[in-house]
Design a protein around this motif. Structure first.
Motif, PDB file in Angstrom:
ATOM      1  N   ILE A  27      -0.900   5.444  27.259  1.00  0.00           N
ATOM      2  CA  ILE A  27      -0.812   4.301  26.584  1.00  0.00           C
ATOM      3  C   ILE A  27      -2.082   3.796  25.796  1.00  0.00           C
ATOM      4  O   ILE A  27      -2.208   3.570  24.535  1.00  0.00           O
ATOM      5  N   ALA A  28      -3.191   3.939  26.604  1.00  0.00           N
ATOM      6  CA  ALA A  28      -4.517   3.560  25.916  1.00  0.00           C
ATOM      7  C   ALA A  28      -4.763   4.627  24.895  1.00  0.00           C
ATOM      8  O   ALA A  28      -5.323   4.276  23.659  1.00  0.00           O
ATOM      9  N   VAL A  29      -4.508   5.822  24.987  1.00  0.00           N
ATOM     10  CA  VAL A  29      -4.722   6.964  24.097  1.00  0.00           C
ATOM     11  C   VAL A  29      -3.880   6.625  23.002  1.00  0.00           C
ATOM     12  O   VAL A  29      -4.545   6.739  21.698  1.00  0.00           O
ATOM     13  N   ALA A  30      -2.719   6.197  23.090  1.00  0.00           N
ATOM     14  CA  ALA A  30      -1.655   6.200  22.047  1.00  0.00           C
ATOM     15  C   ALA A  30      -2.102   5.112  21.189  1.00  0.00           C
ATOM     16  O   ALA A  30      -2.072   4.788  19.855  1.00  0.00           O
ATOM     17  N   LEU A  31      -2.546   3.838  21.836  1.00  0.00           N
ATOM     18  CA  LEU A  31      -3.138   2.749  20.933  1.00  0.00           C
ATOM     19  C   LEU A  31      -4.408   3.432  20.276  1.00  0.00           C
ATOM     20  O   LEU A  31      -4.558   2.697  19.206  1.00  0.00           O
ATOM     21  N   LEU A  32      -5.186   3.772  20.798  1.00  0.00           N
ATOM     22  CA  LEU A  32      -6.229   4.302  20.104  1.00  0.00           C
ATOM     23  C   LEU A  32      -6.146   5.106  18.744  1.00  0.00           C
ATOM     24  O   LEU A  32      -6.587   4.870  17.767  1.00  0.00           O
ATOM     25  N   ILE A  33      -5.290   5.988  19.104  1.00  0.00           N
ATOM     26  CA  ILE A  33      -4.834   6.783  17.811  1.00  0.00           C
ATOM     27  C   ILE A  33      -4.010   5.921  16.660  1.00  0.00           C
ATOM     28  O   ILE A  33      -4.344   6.200  15.412  1.00  0.00           O
ATOM     29  N   MET A  34      -3.267   4.887  17.182  1.00  0.00           N
ATOM     30  CA  MET A  34      -2.404   4.271  16.209  1.00  0.00           C
ATOM     31  C   MET A  34      -3.152   3.115  15.489  1.00  0.00           C
ATOM     32  O   MET A  34      -2.627   2.710  14.504  1.00  0.00           O
ATOM     33  N   ARG A  35      -4.244   2.786  16.191  1.00  0.00           N
ATOM     34  CA  ARG A  35      -4.925   1.501  15.590  1.00  0.00           C
ATOM     35  C   ARG A  35      -5.299   1.819  13.986  1.00  0.00           C
ATOM     36  O   ARG A  35      -5.172   1.164  13.065  1.00  0.00           O
ATOM     37  N   PRO A  36      -6.174   3.048  13.764  1.00  0.00           N
ATOM     38  CA  PRO A  36      -6.296   3.211  12.244  1.00  0.00           C
ATOM     39  C   PRO A  36      -5.035   3.294  11.279  1.00  0.00           C
ATOM     40  O   PRO A  36      -4.997   2.859  10.205  1.00  0.00           O
ATOM     41  N   PHE A  37      -4.055   4.001  11.951  1.00  0.00           N
ATOM     42  CA  PHE A  37      -2.819   4.174  11.330  1.00  0.00           C
ATOM     43  C   PHE A  37      -2.383   2.730  10.775  1.00  0.00           C
ATOM     44  O   PHE A  37      -1.747   2.700   9.751  1.00  0.00           O
ATOM     45  N   ASN A  38      -2.212   1.847  11.699  1.00  0.00           N
ATOM     46  CA  ASN A  38      -1.652   0.457  11.341  1.00  0.00           C
ATOM     47  C   ASN A  38      -2.664  -0.260  10.449  1.00  0.00           C
ATOM     48  O   ASN A  38      -2.112  -0.911   9.571  1.00  0.00           O
ATOM     49  N   ARG A  39      -3.847  -0.035  10.535  1.00  0.00           N
ATOM     50  CA  ARG A  39      -4.757  -0.690   9.701  1.00  0.00           C
ATOM     51  C   ARG A  39      -4.481  -0.023   8.228  1.00  0.00           C
ATOM     52  O   ARG A  39      -4.489  -1.055   7.274  1.00  0.00           O
ATOM     53  N   ALA A  40      -4.223   0.961   8.138  1.00  0.00           N
ATOM     54  CA  ALA A  40      -4.031   2.104   6.696  1.00  0.00           C
ATOM     55  C   ALA A  40      -2.604   1.118   6.252  1.00  0.00           C
ATOM     56  O   ALA A  40      -2.445   0.851   5.196  1.00  0.00           O
ATOM     57  N   ILE A  41      -1.717   0.881   7.065  1.00  0.00           N
ATOM     58  CA  ILE A  41      -0.379   0.510   6.759  1.00  0.00           C
ATOM     59  C   ILE A  41      -0.632  -0.985   6.023  1.00  0.00           C
ATOM     60  O   ILE A  41      -0.111  -1.340   5.055  1.00  0.00           O
ATOM     61  N   ASP A  42      -1.476  -1.612   6.978  1.00  0.00           N
ATOM     62  CA  ASP A  42      -1.570  -3.075   6.460  1.00  0.00           C
ATOM     63  C   ASP A  42      -2.334  -3.038   4.990  1.00  0.00           C
ATOM     64  O   ASP A  42      -2.329  -3.873   4.076  1.00  0.00           O
ATOM     65  N   THR A  43      -3.722  -2.278   4.960  1.00  0.00           N
ATOM     66  CA  THR A  43      -4.295  -2.148   3.664  1.00  0.00           C
ATOM     67  C   THR A  43      -3.237  -1.604   2.339  1.00  0.00           C
ATOM     68  O   THR A  43      -3.370  -2.493   1.427  1.00  0.00           O
ATOM     69  N   ARG A  44      -2.471  -0.743   2.896  1.00  0.00           N
ATOM     70  CA  ARG A  44      -1.420  -0.211   1.621  1.00  0.00           C
ATOM     71  C   ARG A  44      -0.416  -1.352   1.214  1.00  0.00           C
ATOM     72  O   ARG A  44      -0.115  -1.467   0.158  1.00  0.00           O
ATOM     73  N   ALA A  45      -0.146  -2.354   2.349  1.00  0.00           N
ATOM     74  CA  ALA A  45       0.748  -3.291   1.938  1.00  0.00           C
ATOM     75  C   ALA A  45       0.123  -4.156   0.783  1.00  0.00           C
ATOM     76  O   ALA A  45       0.649  -4.746  -0.079  1.00  0.00           O
ATOM     77  N   GLY A  46      -1.187  -4.583   0.944  1.00  0.00           N
ATOM     78  CA  GLY A  46      -2.013  -5.131   0.044  1.00  0.00           C
ATOM     79  C   GLY A  46      -2.140  -4.544  -1.280  1.00  0.00           C
ATOM     80  O   GLY A  46      -1.970  -5.182  -2.350  1.00  0.00           O
ATOM     81  N   LEU A  47      -2.299  -3.303  -1.356  1.00  0.00           N
ATOM     82  CA  LEU A  47      -2.303  -2.651  -2.423  1.00  0.00           C
ATOM     83  C   LEU A  47      -0.999  -2.754  -3.250  1.00  0.00           C
ATOM     84  O   LEU A  47      -1.305  -2.934  -4.438  1.00  0.00           O
ATOM     85  N   GLU A  48      -0.089  -2.577  -2.655  1.00  0.00           N
ATOM     86  CA  GLU A  48       1.302  -2.620  -3.249  1.00  0.00           C
ATOM     87  C   GLU A  48       1.615  -4.007  -3.712  1.00  0.00           C
ATOM     88  O   GLU A  48       2.260  -3.974  -4.935  1.00  0.00           O
ATOM     89  N   ALA A  49       1.168  -4.815  -2.925  1.00  0.00           N
ATOM     90  CA  ALA A  49       1.283  -6.388  -3.580  1.00  0.00           C
ATOM     91  C   ALA A  49       0.529  -6.410  -4.834  1.00  0.00           C
ATOM     92  O   ALA A  49       0.931  -7.293  -5.705  1.00  0.00           O
ATOM     93  N   SER A  50      -0.641  -5.937  -5.129  1.00  0.00           N
ATOM     94  CA  SER A  50      -1.434  -5.989  -6.010  1.00  0.00           C
ATOM     95  C   SER A  50      -1.051  -5.138  -7.304  1.00  0.00           C
ATOM     96  O   SER A  50      -1.082  -5.296  -8.484  1.00  0.00           O
ATOM     97  N   PHE A  51      -0.820  -3.904  -6.979  1.00  0.00           N
ATOM     98  CA  PHE A  51      -0.510  -2.741  -8.044  1.00  0.00           C
ATOM     99  C   PHE A  51       0.959  -2.253  -8.046  1.00  0.00           C
ATOM    100  O   PHE A  51       1.135  -1.466  -8.797  1.00  0.00           O
ATOM    101  N   GLY A  52       1.856  -2.612  -7.180  1.00  0.00           N
ATOM    102  CA  GLY A  52       2.968  -1.815  -6.920  1.00  0.00           C
ATOM    103  C   GLY A  52       3.173  -0.652  -6.244  1.00  0.00           C
ATOM    104  O   GLY A  52       1.949  -0.311  -5.943  1.00  0.00           O
ATOM    105  N   ALA A  53       4.073  -0.080  -5.954  1.00  0.00           N
ATOM    106  CA  ALA A  53       4.334   1.254  -5.143  1.00  0.00           C
ATOM    107  C   ALA A  53       3.790   2.211  -5.879  1.00  0.00           C
ATOM    108  O   ALA A  53       3.646   2.099  -6.771  1.00  0.00           O
TER     109      ALA A  53
END
Length: 268
Positions: A27-53
């Motif tokens: 579980i700890a390893v999975a969370l470590l791997i997922m953390r940057p992916f989750n941050r990337a998803i959050d940042t892309r959501a901000g990009l899409e809000a500003s510039f569209g899909a």
């Protein structure tokens, strides 16, 4: 009896500890791997809000990106340079291991040593891929560029490289696009055609012809037979800088996105 019960309790506690570790470590390893992916998803959501899909991007009427937009694109490429080096090193490790097949004189110990080194390196692939997407999206947000515009300029700049990525395909596959990315790229040209003034008959005909070619070949990328003159001229002053900024090892990731699927993340 007391001593036996004590041993039993000790063994039971040991089993519980091992069970907890067996559950907690993955579980700890999975969370470590997922953390940057989750941050990337959050940042892309901000990009899409500003510039569209990604697929909503509308290229300029001429199709040619301005010099200032190419400079922003190059800044994003520079921000990804460090990850390129890391991916390239992992590619080289795999290549060194594969090279042993052609060297029967190499000792088994040397092969095992290289295999162990390569295995340790591959264990870091998940977090590295996630960090690539995180850095890409952060750099786009800081530069004021949407993923759609980035993807459009990437295809113009690296058209030939996308068709023939070379030998750096061991880790991530040999294709720089997938069906979702190709649909997004086609949508951009359709957006451009819809936005062109009705008086620009020649540009309309050129775009309509390229869209027809894309529809006839599901594996095709825009302008793969050669860029229109206006696009080629726009890139010409930046060709050397663009060439240096290309990374074969990460080409299959460059235009992809990450999507949450329950507790997991899918790269599309």
């Amino acid at each position: 009896m007391s001593a036996s019960w004590g041993c039993f309790k000790t063994a039971a506690v040991g089993c519980v500890v091992l069970t907890v570790l067996a559950i907690a470590i993955p579980i700890a390893v999975a969370l470590l791997i997922m953390r940057p992916f989750n941050r990337a998803i959050d940042t892309r959501a901000g990009l899409e809000a500003s510039f569209g899909a990604q697929e909503a991007y509308v290229p300029p009427p001429s199709g040619a990106p301005g010099a200032d937009r190419i400079e922003v694109f190059l800044e994003v490429r520079q921000a990804l340079a460090a990850t390129c080096e890391e991916f390239a090193e992992k590619e080289q490790q795999v290549a060194r291991l594969e090279a042993f097949d052609d060297r029967p004189e190499v000792s088994r110990i040397e092969v095992l040593r290289q295999a162990a080194s390569t295995t340790r390196s591959m264990l870091g692939m998940g977090p590295l891929i996630g960090r690539f997407f995180e850095l890409r999206n952060q750099a786009l947000a800081e530069g004021g560029m949407g993923l759609g515009e980035y993807s459009y300029i990437y295809v113009l700049a690296y058209n030939a490289e996308m068709l023939d990525p070379g030998e750096s395909t061991r880790l991530l596959g040999e294709h720089a696009t997938n069906s979702r990315v190709r649909r997004a790229l086609r949508a951009m040209l359709a957006n451009q055609l819809a936005a062109i003034d009705d008086g620009a008959a020649e540009a309309q005909a050129e775009l309509a012809a390229e869209l027809a070619r894309l529809d006839a070949d599901a594996e095709r990328i825009p302008w793969q037979d050669g860029l229109p003159a206006a696009l080629d001229e726009a890139l010409l002053p930046h060709r050397e800088a663009l060439r240096k900024a290309f990374c074969p090892a990460t080409a299959p990731l460059e235009l992809m996105i990450n999507v949450k699927r329950g507790p997991a993340v899918e790269t599309l």
